[in-house]
Design a protein around this motif. Structure first.
Motif, PDB file in Angstrom:
ATOM      1  N   MET A  52       0.850  -1.196   0.000  1.00  0.00           N
ATOM      2  CA  MET A  52       0.000   0.000   0.000  1.00  0.00           C
ATOM      3  C   MET A  52       0.882   1.240   0.000  1.00  0.00           C
ATOM      4  O   MET A  52       1.952   1.261   0.584  1.00  0.00           O
ATOM      5  CB  MET A  52      -0.911   0.005   1.236  1.00  0.00           C
ATOM      6  N   ILE A  53       0.409   2.298  -0.707  1.00  0.00           N
ATOM      7  CA  ILE A  53       1.195   3.527  -0.783  1.00  0.00           C
ATOM      8  C   ILE A  53       1.301   4.163   0.583  1.00  0.00           C
ATOM      9  O   ILE A  53       0.324   4.329   1.284  1.00  0.00           O
ATOM     10  CB  ILE A  53       0.548   4.512  -1.775  1.00  0.00           C
ATOM     11  N   THR A  99       1.635   7.285   2.726  1.00  0.00           N
ATOM     12  CA  THR A  99       1.376   8.712   2.585  1.00  0.00           C
ATOM     13  C   THR A  99       1.964   9.514   3.729  1.00  0.00           C
ATOM     14  O   THR A  99       1.634  10.666   3.927  1.00  0.00           O
ATOM     15  CB  THR A  99      -0.137   8.966   2.522  1.00  0.00           C
ATOM     16  N   GLN A 101       2.402   8.175  -6.561  1.00  0.00           N
ATOM     17  CA  GLN A 101       1.010   8.502  -6.845  1.00  0.00           C
ATOM     18  C   GLN A 101       0.874   9.162  -8.215  1.00  0.00           C
ATOM     19  O   GLN A 101      -0.063   8.861  -8.970  1.00  0.00           O
ATOM     20  CB  GLN A 101       0.464   9.416  -5.760  1.00  0.00           C
ATOM     21  N   ARG A 149     -10.753   3.737  -4.720  1.00  0.00           N
ATOM     22  CA  ARG A 149      -9.302   3.699  -4.798  1.00  0.00           C
ATOM     23  C   ARG A 149      -8.742   5.007  -5.379  1.00  0.00           C
ATOM     24  O   ARG A 149      -7.654   5.451  -4.991  1.00  0.00           O
ATOM     25  CB  ARG A 149      -8.853   2.494  -5.629  1.00  0.00           C
ATOM     26  N   TYR A 150      -9.470   5.612  -6.289  1.00  0.00           N
ATOM     27  CA  TYR A 150      -9.049   6.899  -6.818  1.00  0.00           C
ATOM     28  C   TYR A 150      -9.067   7.974  -5.739  1.00  0.00           C
ATOM     29  O   TYR A 150      -8.222   8.878  -5.724  1.00  0.00           O
ATOM     30  CB  TYR A 150      -9.952   7.320  -7.983  1.00  0.00           C
ATOM     31  N   THR A 192      -8.372   7.524  -2.653  1.00  0.00           N
ATOM     32  CA  THR A 192      -7.123   7.313  -1.918  1.00  0.00           C
ATOM     33  C   THR A 192      -5.934   7.816  -2.733  1.00  0.00           C
ATOM     34  O   THR A 192      -5.047   8.510  -2.219  1.00  0.00           O
ATOM     35  CB  THR A 192      -6.944   5.824  -1.595  1.00  0.00           C
ATOM     36  N   LEU A 193      -5.916   7.478  -4.016  1.00  0.00           N
ATOM     37  CA  LEU A 193      -4.809   7.852  -4.887  1.00  0.00           C
ATOM     38  C   LEU A 193      -4.631   9.366  -4.957  1.00  0.00           C
ATOM     39  O   LEU A 193      -3.502   9.877  -4.924  1.00  0.00           O
ATOM     40  CB  LEU A 193      -5.046   7.289  -6.292  1.00  0.00           C
ATOM     41  N   LEU A 212      -4.352  -0.683  -9.666  1.00  0.00           N
ATOM     42  CA  LEU A 212      -4.301  -0.014  -8.366  1.00  0.00           C
ATOM     43  C   LEU A 212      -4.230  -1.024  -7.227  1.00  0.00           C
ATOM     44  O   LEU A 212      -3.573  -0.782  -6.208  1.00  0.00           O
ATOM     45  CB  LEU A 212      -5.515   0.907  -8.206  1.00  0.00           C
ATOM     46  N   VAL A 264      -3.037   0.289  -3.561  1.00  0.00           N
ATOM     47  CA  VAL A 264      -3.909   1.433  -3.266  1.00  0.00           C
ATOM     48  C   VAL A 264      -5.209   0.898  -2.683  1.00  0.00           C
ATOM     49  O   VAL A 264      -6.019   0.298  -3.385  1.00  0.00           O
ATOM     50  CB  VAL A 264      -4.181   2.273  -4.534  1.00  0.00           C
TER      51      VAL A 264
END
Length: 476
Positions: A1-2, A4, A14, A113-114, A116-117, A179, A184
């Motif tokens: 997972m990214i 942040t 991202q 998911r977008y 979050t992205l 993703l 993500v």
């Protein structure tokens, strides 16, 4: 997972993912356009440039106007365009709805998911940068670049619907997998406080208003995830979309006809004429607008006849003008009768409709005081019988009512808002707005508890709200 938690490398990751998703969408759209036979590079470039521009606006890379315009392409544009463009915009919006329905599962997961992205917290589903709204806005640019006339534009939308749906579903699956592979995770709202125990009477509205969770979701769906609840609601409302779009066209036409009549009348207009226009002439104007729009000659003729009828209530002071006024009355009545014939009224109904106006004219000619008559009473919104599955019903006005509802939160409630409604038949609905029409006049609400679906006009909801029978439980 990214991760942040830092500000440099994670942001670069991202950006790369965002740009990759954009490229995948544009490649899919180019293949779709070429598959339909578009070969000129300038035409395809205009299509892809507009898709890229809309994507970047919604992703926050350009100015934020996309966030204000993303709901169905929307009413703010519709109010400013020519009738032909209005029809095209409505059809584009309807296509976006159908694409969203067809790709519902894939798109719902991709949207979360977008969020979050892109680090967004309150973006509506219609604001997904790669969503159908982006694509449909680009379709306008494609049809413009191809030089289509109004009829060709509508035929183009009919032709591209099915291949575009298949292309987008495959694209959204690919992007979702990308993703997922990048770690993500779907965006999650902050968990709400636990709901208190249900009251002894167990009414859904009181349970809903007792907690933040109830303001966001129905009681039975409280244990579902956001994805599951969104999917359940989408499944409920999908069969109602075609009916809702037709109901919105009727509501839009009825509002336009009502507004025209309201603009002609004043407090000095006699009740006889007010009754005729709001009861007998309004349905004709609404039908003409629905079938032909406001540019059509018959709409304009019937609007002018309504104006002539209003002016006929004023007896000119000048003798020559009075003679012209009197000599013109038979022709006016004859043309009004022709309109009632076109509306389908039989001879007795036509005579009954026109009798008060003719009595008014007779009294003016005789120098007598015309009968006062009764003022028109606005019709209340009516609730249809259940139609088909899930108790689908329509709540709207079928006759005269004010064209603009009084300001209230229900008139501005957006998709995702939950409303508590006490319906005219004594039943109650606690539902989420799952669809808002292109002109903003109609909404579709879903109650996963029942399950139940309601197609409602904003005017009808405002009428119930004024009586304390409709309230917003939350704002989306």
């Amino acid at each position: 997972m990214i991760d942040t938690s830092t500000a440099s490398a994670p942001q670069s990751a991202q950006e790369r993912l965002r740009d990759h998703c954009r490229s995948v969408l544009l490649a899919s759209l180019e293949a779709f356009a070429r598959g339909l036979g578009f070969v000129q590079q300038e035409t395809i470039a205009a299509f892809l440039d507009e898709a890229a521009r809309c994507h970047d606006e919604l992703a926050g890379l350009h100015d934020r106007r996309g966030f204000e315009q993303a709901h169905g392409l929307t009413a703010s544009r519709i109010s400013l365009v020519h009738e032909h463009d209005l029809e095209f915009t409505l059809e584009l919006t309807a296509l976006a709805r159908r694409l969203r329905d067809y790709c519902g599962g894939e798109l719902s997961r991709l949207h979360l998911r977008y969020m979050t992205l892109l680090g967004q917290r309150d973006a509506a589903a219609e604001q997904t940068p790669v969503g159908p709204e982006t694509v449909c806005r680009a379709l306008r640019a494609l049809s413009d670049a191809a030089g289509f006339d109004p009829e060709q534009r509508l035929q183009f939308l009919e032709r591209c619907g099915e291949p575009l749906a298949h292309a987008l579903r495959a694209t959204y699956r690919e992007l979702g997998a990308t993703l997922d592979a990048a770690g993500v995770a779907p965006y999650r709202n902050t968990p709400p406080a636990p709901a208190p125990a249900a009251s002894s009477d167990g009414r859904a509205h009181e349970r809903a208003e007792a907690s933040g969770e109830g303001q966001r979701r129905s009681a039975a769906a409280a244990g579902a995830t956001d994805d599951e609840l969104a999917g359940r609601i989408a499944e409920l409302v999908q069969p109602a979309h075609a009916l809702a779009e037709r109901a919105e066209r009727r509501e839009h036409s009825l509002i336009q006809a009502t507004a025209l009549i309201e603009s002609l009348m004043s407090t000095e207009t006699p009740n006889a004429i007010r009754q005729f226009l709001t009861r007998s002439w309004l349905p004709l104007l609404a039908r003409l607008h629905y079938n032909h729009g406001s540019d059509h000659q018959q709409w304009q003729i019937c609007g002018e006849l309504a104006g002539r009828l209003v002016r006929s209530a004023r007896l000119p002071a000048d003798p020559q003008e009075r003679q012209q006024w009197a000599s013109g009355l038979p022709a006016l009545v004859r043309k009004l009768t022709q309109g009632l014939v076109a509306l389908g009224l039989d001879a007795d109904a036509r005579q009954a409709a026109l009798a008060p106006c003719m009595a008014l004219h007779g009294a003016l000619i005789a120098g007598e005081t015309p009968p006062a008559g009764l003022p028109p009473v606005p019709a209340n919104a009516t609730l249809s019988a259940p139609l088909g599955a899930n108790g689908l019903r329509i709540l709207n006005h079928t006759g005269y009512s004010a064209s603009s509802p009084a300001p209230h939160p229900v008139t501005d409630a957006a998709a995702g808002s939950w409303l508590a409604i006490d319906l005219p038949d004594g039943s109650a609905l606690h539902g989420c707005i799952a669809w808002v029409g292109a002109t903003g006049h109609m909404v579709v609400l879903a109650d996963p508890d029942a399950p139940q679906v309601l197609v409602a006009s904003r005017r009808a909801l405002a009428e119930l709200a004024a009586a304390g029978r409709c309230r917003v439980l939350n704002a989306a």
